[in-house]
Motif scaffolding. Structure first.
Motif, PDB file in Angstrom:
ATOM      1  N   CYS A   6     -52.186  73.237 -35.975  1.00  0.00           N
ATOM      2  CA  CYS A   6     -50.500  73.487 -35.536  1.00  0.00           C
ATOM      3  C   CYS A   6     -50.945  75.270 -34.754  1.00  0.00           C
ATOM      4  N   MET A   9     -53.484  74.014 -31.182  1.00  0.00           N
ATOM      5  CA  MET A   9     -52.486  73.705 -30.110  1.00  0.00           C
ATOM      6  C   MET A   9     -51.775  74.507 -29.487  1.00  0.00           C
ATOM      7  N   TYR A  10     -51.325  75.328 -30.373  1.00  0.00           N
ATOM      8  CA  TYR A  10     -50.490  76.101 -29.529  1.00  0.00           C
ATOM      9  C   TYR A  10     -50.968  77.853 -28.941  1.00  0.00           C
ATOM     10  N   SER A  11     -52.062  77.828 -29.373  1.00  0.00           N
ATOM     11  CA  SER A  11     -52.554  78.862 -28.974  1.00  0.00           C
ATOM     12  C   SER A  11     -53.871  77.985 -27.426  1.00  0.00           C
ATOM     13  N   CYS A  12     -54.298  76.612 -27.663  1.00  0.00           N
ATOM     14  CA  CYS A  12     -54.991  76.297 -26.422  1.00  0.00           C
ATOM     15  C   CYS A  12     -54.011  76.205 -25.448  1.00  0.00           C
ATOM     16  N   THR A  13     -52.259  75.647 -25.936  1.00  0.00           N
ATOM     17  CA  THR A  13     -50.902  75.584 -24.406  1.00  0.00           C
ATOM     18  C   THR A  13     -51.350  77.206 -23.824  1.00  0.00           C
ATOM     19  N   GLY A  14     -51.214  77.568 -24.695  1.00  0.00           N
ATOM     20  CA  GLY A  14     -51.068  79.290 -24.294  1.00  0.00           C
ATOM     21  C   GLY A  14     -51.848  79.796 -23.626  1.00  0.00           C
ATOM     22  N   LEU A  16     -53.966  77.642 -21.585  1.00  0.00           N
ATOM     23  CA  LEU A  16     -54.053  76.894 -20.178  1.00  0.00           C
ATOM     24  C   LEU A  16     -52.173  76.805 -19.870  1.00  0.00           C
ATOM     25  N   PHE A  17     -51.416  77.537 -19.989  1.00  0.00           N
ATOM     26  CA  PHE A  17     -50.116  77.610 -19.578  1.00  0.00           C
ATOM     27  C   PHE A  17     -50.799  79.514 -18.702  1.00  0.00           C
ATOM     28  N   PHE A  52     -54.918  85.113 -26.977  1.00  0.00           N
ATOM     29  CA  PHE A  52     -55.363  82.531 -27.147  1.00  0.00           C
ATOM     30  C   PHE A  52     -56.344  82.468 -27.644  1.00  0.00           C
ATOM     31  N   PHE A  56     -57.894  80.246 -30.393  1.00  0.00           N
ATOM     32  CA  PHE A  56     -57.808  78.936 -30.723  1.00  0.00           C
ATOM     33  C   PHE A  56     -59.407  79.084 -31.588  1.00  0.00           C
TER      34      PHE A  56
END
Length: 111
Positions: A6, A9-14, A16-17, A52, A56
């Motif tokens: 979890c 996934m959260y840090s990868c999304t962070g 990329l954003f 982030f 990750f």
């Protein structure tokens, strides 16, 4: 409690954003409303993306560590390995000259 997957996934999304925001601030800062100091916003977005990314990597290391522990437990029938000194402290028997050998304990590995 959040698992390592979890958090990954959260840090990868962070990451990329924030890389998208950083690209937007570098190429077309007039599309980002409310930013008075573009250079400060770039530094902030870059620093947050790095944080982030570190999170990750730590979550990947945690997943790897958990996987290694699980594999060791499966190889030894769910038992954890103890050094010979620890085995002796638990009341085990053995020769004192072989201090580098490993013995199985009676305690199961909690995953």
């Amino acid at each position: 409690m959040c698992s390592s997957k979890c958090v990954a996934m959260y840090s990868c999304t962070g990451v990329l954003f924030l890389l998208f925001v950083l690209t937007l601030l570098n190429t077309q800062p007039f599309f980002v409303i409310g930013v008075d100091n573009v250079e400060s916003a770039k530094r902030s977005a870059g620093g947050a993306a790095i944080m982030f990314a570190v999170l990750f990597l730590l979550s990947l290391a945690s997943m790897r560590w958990s996987n290694l522990r699980r594999n060791v437990a499966e190889e030894h029938g769910g038992y954890r390995l103890l050094r010979y000194d620890d085995y002796q402290a638990d009341g085990g028997s053995g020769s004192s000259r072989d201090r580098s050998s490993y013995q199985l304990s009676d305690q199961q590995l909690f995953l």
